[in-house]
Design an enzyme around this catalytic site. Structure first.
Site, PDB file in Angstrom:
ATOM      1  N   CYS A  37       4.794 -17.985  12.237  1.00 56.66           N
ATOM      2  CA  CYS A  37       3.386 -17.543  12.186  1.00 56.66           C
ATOM      3  C   CYS A  37       2.492 -18.517  11.426  1.00 56.66           C
ATOM      4  O   CYS A  37       1.271 -18.411  11.482  1.00 56.66           O
ATOM      5  CB  CYS A  37       3.290 -16.157  11.557  1.00 56.66           C
ATOM      6  SG  CYS A  37       4.272 -14.942  12.427  1.00 56.66           S
ATOM      7  N   HIS A  65      -3.856 -14.212   8.985  1.00 55.99           N
ATOM      8  CA  HIS A  65      -2.912 -14.011  10.096  1.00 55.99           C
ATOM      9  C   HIS A  65      -2.907 -12.531  10.471  1.00 55.99           C
ATOM     10  O   HIS A  65      -2.898 -11.659   9.597  1.00 55.99           O
ATOM     11  CB  HIS A  65      -1.522 -14.472   9.654  1.00 55.99           C
ATOM     12  CG  HIS A  65      -0.445 -14.117  10.631  1.00 55.99           C
ATOM     13  ND1 HIS A  65      -0.568 -14.361  11.975  1.00 55.99           N
ATOM     14  CD2 HIS A  65       0.763 -13.514  10.458  1.00 55.99           C
ATOM     15  CE1 HIS A  65       0.521 -13.933  12.592  1.00 55.99           C
ATOM     16  NE2 HIS A  65       1.342 -13.416  11.698  1.00 55.99           N
ATOM     17  N   ASN A 108       0.542  -9.000  16.924  1.00 54.93           N
ATOM     18  CA  ASN A 108       0.878 -10.228  16.200  1.00 54.93           C
ATOM     19  C   ASN A 108       1.237 -11.320  17.214  1.00 54.93           C
ATOM     20  O   ASN A 108       2.267 -11.233  17.873  1.00 54.93           O
ATOM     21  CB  ASN A 108       2.062  -9.935  15.265  1.00 54.93           C
ATOM     22  CG  ASN A 108       2.490 -11.144  14.458  1.00 54.93           C
ATOM     23  OD1 ASN A 108       2.045 -12.262  14.713  1.00 54.93           O
ATOM     24  ND2 ASN A 108       3.360 -10.919  13.483  1.00 54.93           N
TER      25      ASN A 108
HETATM   26  O1  UT7 Z   1       4.095 -12.286  11.382  1.00 54.78           O
HETATM   27  C1  UT7 Z   1       5.089 -12.516  10.429  1.00 54.78           C
HETATM   28  C2  UT7 Z   1       5.039 -11.574   9.392  1.00 54.78           C
HETATM   29  N1  UT7 Z   1       5.434 -10.244   9.821  1.00 54.78           N
HETATM   30  C3  UT7 Z   1       4.913  -9.250   9.181  1.00 54.78           C
HETATM   31  O2  UT7 Z   1       4.044  -9.486   8.386  1.00 54.78           O
HETATM   32  C4  UT7 Z   1       5.432  -7.857   9.371  1.00 54.78           C
HETATM   33  C5  UT7 Z   1       5.536  -7.189   8.032  1.00 54.78           C
HETATM   34  N2  UT7 Z   1       6.025  -5.820   8.048  1.00 54.78           N
HETATM   35  C6  UT7 Z   1       5.315  -4.826   8.611  1.00 54.78           C
HETATM   36  O3  UT7 Z   1       4.268  -5.019   9.182  1.00 54.78           O
HETATM   37  C7  UT7 Z   1       5.845  -3.421   8.443  1.00 54.78           C
HETATM   38  O4  UT7 Z   1       6.912  -3.427   7.544  1.00 54.78           O
HETATM   39  C8  UT7 Z   1       6.293  -2.773   9.773  1.00 54.78           C
HETATM   40  C9  UT7 Z   1       5.072  -2.438  10.616  1.00 54.78           C
HETATM   41  C10 UT7 Z   1       7.199  -3.702  10.528  1.00 54.78           C
HETATM   42  C11 UT7 Z   1       7.028  -1.481   9.499  1.00 54.78           C
HETATM   43  O5  UT7 Z   1       6.215  -0.607   8.738  1.00 54.78           O
HETATM   44  P1  UT7 Z   1       6.838   0.124   7.447  1.00 54.78           P
HETATM   45  O6  UT7 Z   1       5.786   0.996   6.923  1.00 54.78           O
HETATM   46  O7  UT7 Z   1       7.389  -0.945   6.548  1.00 54.78           O
HETATM   47  O8  UT7 Z   1       7.960   1.021   8.096  1.00 54.78           O
HETATM   48  P2  UT7 Z   1       9.538   1.004   7.808  1.00 54.78           P
HETATM   49  O9  UT7 Z   1      10.172  -0.184   8.425  1.00 54.78           O
HETATM   50  O10 UT7 Z   1       9.762   1.252   6.361  1.00 54.78           O
HETATM   51  O11 UT7 Z   1       9.959   2.283   8.621  1.00 54.78           O
HETATM   52  C12 UT7 Z   1       9.469   3.600   8.284  1.00 54.78           C
HETATM   53  C13 UT7 Z   1      10.010   4.582   9.295  1.00 54.78           C
HETATM   54  C14 UT7 Z   1      11.511   4.456   9.528  1.00 54.78           C
HETATM   55  O12 UT7 Z   1      12.046   5.748   9.711  1.00 54.78           O
HETATM   56  P3  UT7 Z   1      12.835   6.486   8.513  1.00 54.78           P
HETATM   57  O13 UT7 Z   1      13.979   5.559   8.175  1.00 54.78           O
HETATM   58  O14 UT7 Z   1      11.828   6.571   7.395  1.00 54.78           O
HETATM   59  O15 UT7 Z   1      13.223   7.785   9.109  1.00 54.78           O
HETATM   60  C15 UT7 Z   1      11.607   3.691  10.829  1.00 54.78           C
HETATM   61  O16 UT7 Z   1      12.788   3.960  11.545  1.00 54.78           O
HETATM   62  O17 UT7 Z   1       9.397   4.370  10.566  1.00 54.78           O
HETATM   63  C16 UT7 Z   1      10.401   4.233  11.569  1.00 54.78           C
HETATM   64  N3  UT7 Z   1       9.911   3.341  12.619  1.00 54.78           N
HETATM   65  C17 UT7 Z   1       9.216   3.743  13.684  1.00 54.78           C
HETATM   66  N4  UT7 Z   1       8.805   4.970  14.078  1.00 54.78           N
HETATM   67  C18 UT7 Z   1       8.105   5.032  15.228  1.00 54.78           C
HETATM   68  C19 UT7 Z   1      10.059   1.993  12.667  1.00 54.78           C
HETATM   69  N5  UT7 Z   1       9.465   1.512  13.784  1.00 54.78           N
HETATM   70  C20 UT7 Z   1       8.942   2.604  14.421  1.00 54.78           C
HETATM   71  C21 UT7 Z   1       8.207   2.732  15.610  1.00 54.78           C
HETATM   72  N6  UT7 Z   1       7.807   3.966  15.975  1.00 54.78           N
HETATM   73  N7  UT7 Z   1       7.876   1.684  16.390  1.00 54.78           N
END
Ligand code: UT7
Length: 329
Positions: free
Chosen positions: A116, A256, A286
Site C-alpha cells: 500500500c 491511504h 482499499n
Molecule cells: O492497506 C494495508 C493496511 N490494511 C489495513 O489497514 C487494515 C487494518 N485492519 C482493519 O481495517 C480492521 O482490523 C478490519 C476491518 C480488517 C477488521 O476490523 P476489526 O474491528 O479489527 O475486526 P476483528 O478482526 O477484530 O473482528 C471482529 C469480529 C470477529 O468476530 P468475533 O471473533 O468477535 O466473533 C470476526 O470474525 O468480526 C468478525 N468479522 C466479520 N463479520 C462480518 C470479520 N470479518 C467480518 C466480515 N463480516 N466481513
C-alpha cells in the site's frame, strides 16, 4: 532544513473498472453483512475488473489520462515507475507492458513492490532519480488488481479490497511548486501480519498451494490497524518537520484509504477538521498502491485542490512499509 523542490506534478489521471461489487453482493458470497462492513471499515462498494483484465490495462489508461492532463506526449517520458504487488505477470515488469501500450519508446521502466506504500515509495524514488540521473519527464503509477489475489471464502479480507490505478506525470519543479518533503520506512519483522504467501519462490504454484489457500491475502487486521495509525502519524509528523510546517498549513491530507476508522483515528490525533481529510474508501475500498494517486486525481479534478495548494499524503502497508510526502501542487 527545507530544500528547493526537485519534482512537481504536471498532470494526474486515474482508471477504475466499471463493474461494481457492493456489500449486498458480498452478502451472497460470504457470511457478512452491509452493517458490519460499513461500521468496521466505511466501505460500501468497490470497483472490480472483469475476469482476465490485467493491471497493465488500468495502469495504461490512468497513465494516458495523466499525460493528456499534463500536455506531455508518451515519447517525451524518460522513466516509468509503477508501484504494485499485482502485476500482470511475475516478469516482465508491468511498467514495461505499460510502456509498450502507451508508446513511451524512450523510457526506462520498472516496478516497485511496497504494497500500500507503493505510490509514495515510487514518488520518492522517481524524484531522487530526476535529481541524480537527469530524467525530466517521469510517469509515476500506483495500481492494483487486488481481486486477483483474494480468497473469496475469507470474510476477514475479501470485503476490504478493490481494483484501480492512478498516475502522475512529474517534471522539474517551477518556483515553490513540487515535492517539499518525503519520507519512507520499513519494518520487515512484521511481515507475517500482512502478506500473500502463494506463488513465489517460498510456495511455488502447485495444486497443494492453492488447496492450502496460500494464494490469498493473509492479515492480522487488529495488529495492522494499530501499527497503521501509529506509523502514519509518525510519518506525517516527520515530513511536516522536514518541510518546516504545521498540519494547519496543509490544504488537504490524503491518507491511504484502507479503513475509515484508521483515517478518523489519524485525523483525531492531528485535530484535523473533516473537510481537510480526503475520504473515498466508501466508493473504492482499499486499492493498495492505487489509493493515494486515485484520490489525488479526484481531488484535483473535483476542485478540492488547485495550483499552489499544499497537500500531505501518508500511507501504511504490508512489509511493513510506510511513507509520507508533502507537495505543493
Ligand atoms: O492497506 C494495508 C493496511 N490494511 C489495513 O489497514 C487494515 C487494518 N485492519 C482493519 O481495517 C480492521 O482490523 C478490519 C476491518 C480488517 C477488521 O476490523 P476489526 O474491528 O479489527 O475486526 P476483528 O478482526 O477484530 O473482528 C471482529 C469480529 C470477529 O468476530 P468475533 O471473533 O468477535 O466473533 C470476526 O470474525 O468480526 C468478525 N468479522 C466479520 N463479520 C462480518 C470479520 N470479518 C467480518 C466480515 N463480516 N466481513
Amino acid at each position: 532544513m527545507i530544500q528547493k523542490p526537485q519534482a512537481m506534478i504536471l498532470g494526474t489521471g486515474r482508471a477504475v473498472p466499471a463493474r461494481l461489487l457492493t456489500n449486498a453482493d458480498l452478502e451472497k458470497i460470504v457470511d457478512t453483512n452491509d452493517q458490519w462492513i460499513v461500521e468496521r471499515t466505511g466501505i460500501r462498494q468497490r470497483h472490480v475488473v472483469e475476469p482476465g483484465v490485467p493491471l497493465s490495462e488500468l495502469a495504461s489508461e490512468a497513465a494516458q489520462k495523466a499525460l493528456d492532463d499534463a500536455g506531455v506526449t508518451a515519447e517525451e517520458i524518460d522513466l516509468i515507475v509503477l508501484g504494485t504487488v499485482t502485476g500482470d505477470m511475475k516478469f516482465p515488469a508491468t511498467a514495461c507492458l505499460v510502456q509498450a501500450r502507451i508508446g513511451a519508446n524512450r523510457a526506462a521502466a520498472f516496478d516497485l513492490s511496497a504494497a500500500c506504500s507503493g505510490f509514495l515509495y515510487c514518488l520518492q524514488v522517481a524524484g531522487a532519480l530526476m535529481q541524480t540521473a537527469g530524467y525530466r519527464r517521469v510517469l509515476v503509477i500506483g495500481g492494483e488488481v487486488l481481486t486477483s489475489m483474494i480468497d473469496w471464502e475469507d470474510r476477514d479480507t475479501c470485503v476490504l479490497f478493490g481494483d484501480g490505478a492512478g498516475a502522475v506525470v512529474l517534471g522539474p519543479s517551477e518556483g515553490e511548486r513540487g515535492v517539499l518533503a518525503s519520507f519512507m520506512k520499513s519494518d520487515g519483522s512484521h511481515s507475517s501480519l500482512l502478506y500473500n504467501p502463494g506463488g513465489g519462490s517460498l510456495h511455488p504454484v502447485s495444486v497443494e498451494m492453492v488447496e492450502q489457500k496460500l494464494h490469498g491475502i493473509r492479515m492480522n487486521g487488529r495488529e495492522v490497524f494499530r501499527h497503521a495509525v501509529n506509523s502514519m502519524a509518525g510519518a506525517l509528523r516527520q515530513v511536516l518537520e522536514d518541510a518546516e510546517m504545521t498540519v494547519e498549513d496543509l490544504d488537504l491530507i490524503i491518507p491511504h484509504q484502507a479503513n475509515l476508522r484508521i483515517i478518523e483515528a489519524l485525523a483525531k490525533r492531528f485535530r484535523l477538521p473533516t473537510e481537510k481529510v480526503y475520504v473515498n474508501v466508501d466508493r473504492y475500498g482499499n486499492t493498495s498502491a492505487a489509493s493515494i494517486p486515485i484520490a489525488l486525481d479526484e481531488a484535483r479534478r473535483n476542485g478540492r485542490v488547485g495550483p499552489g495548494a499544499l497537500v500531505g499524503m501518508v500511507t501504511f502497508g504490508g512489509g511493513f512499509t510506510w511513507a509520507a510526502a508533502i507537495l505543493r501542487l
